[in-house]
Design a protein around this motif. Structure first.
Motif, PDB file in Angstrom:
ATOM      1  N   PHE A  20      58.009  31.770  52.971  1.00  0.00           N
ATOM      2  CA  PHE A  20      58.730  31.962  51.719  1.00  0.00           C
ATOM      3  C   PHE A  20      60.148  31.396  51.827  1.00  0.00           C
ATOM      4  CE2 PHE A  20      61.384  34.479  48.833  1.00  0.00           C
ATOM      5  CZ  PHE A  20      60.721  34.283  47.630  1.00  0.00           C
ATOM      6  N   THR A  21      60.826  31.660  52.938  1.00  0.00           N
ATOM      7  CA  THR A  21      62.187  31.159  53.169  1.00  0.00           C
ATOM      8  C   THR A  21      62.174  29.636  53.232  1.00  0.00           C
ATOM      9  OG1 THR A  21      62.753  33.169  54.376  1.00  0.00           O
ATOM     10  CG2 THR A  21      64.165  31.278  54.708  1.00  0.00           C
ATOM     11  N   MET A  22      61.204  29.072  53.967  1.00  0.00           N
ATOM     12  CA  MET A  22      61.124  27.630  54.102  1.00  0.00           C
ATOM     13  C   MET A  22      60.769  26.976  52.757  1.00  0.00           C
ATOM     14  SD  MET A  22      61.638  26.620  57.332  1.00  0.00           S
ATOM     15  CE  MET A  22      60.752  25.162  57.658  1.00  0.00           C
ATOM     16  N   ARG A  23      59.989  27.634  51.972  1.00  0.00           N
ATOM     17  CA  ARG A  23      59.498  27.050  50.720  1.00  0.00           C
ATOM     18  C   ARG A  23      60.496  27.209  49.587  1.00  0.00           C
ATOM     19  NH1 ARG A  23      56.063  23.611  48.386  1.00  0.00           N
ATOM     20  NH2 ARG A  23      55.223  24.410  46.462  1.00  0.00           N
ATOM     21  N   PRO A  27      65.296  24.929  51.003  1.00  0.00           N
ATOM     22  CA  PRO A  27      65.666  23.663  50.329  1.00  0.00           C
ATOM     23  C   PRO A  27      66.958  23.750  49.496  1.00  0.00           C
ATOM     24  CG  PRO A  27      63.318  24.008  50.129  1.00  0.00           C
ATOM     25  CD  PRO A  27      63.899  25.258  50.729  1.00  0.00           C
ATOM     26  N   PRO A  28      67.182  24.776  48.668  1.00  0.00           N
ATOM     27  CA  PRO A  28      68.455  24.823  47.932  1.00  0.00           C
ATOM     28  C   PRO A  28      69.660  24.995  48.855  1.00  0.00           C
ATOM     29  CG  PRO A  28      66.868  26.320  46.908  1.00  0.00           C
ATOM     30  CD  PRO A  28      66.259  25.807  48.174  1.00  0.00           C
ATOM     31  N   VAL A  29      69.488  25.766  49.918  1.00  0.00           N
ATOM     32  CA  VAL A  29      70.592  25.945  50.873  1.00  0.00           C
ATOM     33  C   VAL A  29      70.904  24.621  51.551  1.00  0.00           C
ATOM     34  CG1 VAL A  29      71.264  27.081  53.025  1.00  0.00           C
ATOM     35  CG2 VAL A  29      70.204  28.410  51.214  1.00  0.00           C
ATOM     36  N   MET A  30      69.873  23.921  51.990  1.00  0.00           N
ATOM     37  CA  MET A  30      70.076  22.626  52.650  1.00  0.00           C
ATOM     38  C   MET A  30      70.679  21.614  51.665  1.00  0.00           C
ATOM     39  SD  MET A  30      69.535  22.873  55.751  1.00  0.00           S
ATOM     40  CE  MET A  30      69.627  21.187  56.236  1.00  0.00           C
ATOM     41  N   LYS A  31      70.188  21.677  50.418  1.00  0.00           N
ATOM     42  CA  LYS A  31      70.714  20.768  49.412  1.00  0.00           C
ATOM     43  C   LYS A  31      72.203  21.050  49.189  1.00  0.00           C
ATOM     44  CE  LYS A  31      70.025  19.234  44.680  1.00  0.00           C
ATOM     45  NZ  LYS A  31      69.326  19.450  43.430  1.00  0.00           N
ATOM     46  N   ALA A  32      72.596  22.311  49.082  1.00  0.00           N
ATOM     47  CA  ALA A  32      73.995  22.693  48.898  1.00  0.00           C
ATOM     48  C   ALA A  32      74.822  22.256  50.098  1.00  0.00           C
ATOM     49  CB  ALA A  32      74.117  24.196  48.677  1.00  0.00           C
TER      50      ALA A  32
END
Length: 156
Positions: A20-23, A27-32
């Protein structure tokens, strides 16, 4: 409950949490984080560019100041030359005007001297006629003896 089943159930819950965290969260955290890193990199690049532009602008300002100083120095030298030329020209005009005034004064003095000489000649001629009159004891006619009197004036 059994410890193996609990551990297995916790591993499954942990795996679901990781999935769930990876999905959905990762992604939004990495994008930010990527966007933030890009903004920082862009800011640093802009700062470097601004620094180089500032150095270039300072160089241009120094060159323009130097050029302005040189032009000002040249203009001052030209102005001094023009002032000296104007002063020399004024002196020459004053000398010419002075020479004209002196020449006019000399001419006037010569004319006055000539008039005075002419007046003296006439007075001497009149005195000579009176002296001759007294010597001859009779009147000498000036109109009759005009030629004689003219020669007498020129001799004086």
């Amino acid at each position: 409950m059994n410890i193996n089943a609990t551990l297995f159930l916790q591993a499954i819950v942990f795996a679901i949490l990781v999935w769930f965290t990876m999905r959905f969260i990762w992604p939004p955290v990495m994008k930010a984080l990527d966007e933030r890193a890009q903004k920082i990199a862009d800011g640093l690049a802009a700062a470097d560019k601004a620094k180089s532009e500032l150095a270039t602008a300072n160089k241009r300002v120094d060159e323009q100041l130097s050029q302005a100083r040189n032009e000002t120095t040249k203009q001052l030298a030209d102005a001094e030359k023009r002032a000296a030329a104007i002063v020399d020209e004024a002196k020459k005009r004053a000398e010419d005007e002075g020479a004209k005034i002196v020449a006019a004064a000399k001419a006037e003095a010569e004319q006055q001297a000539a008039r005075a000489r002419e007046a003296l000649r006439e007075q001497v001629a009149a005195l000579a006629v009176k002296g001759a009159e007294q010597i001859l004891q009779r009147e000498v006619n000036a109109s009759v003896h005009a030629e004689l009197l003219g020669r007498l004036k020129t001799e004086l």
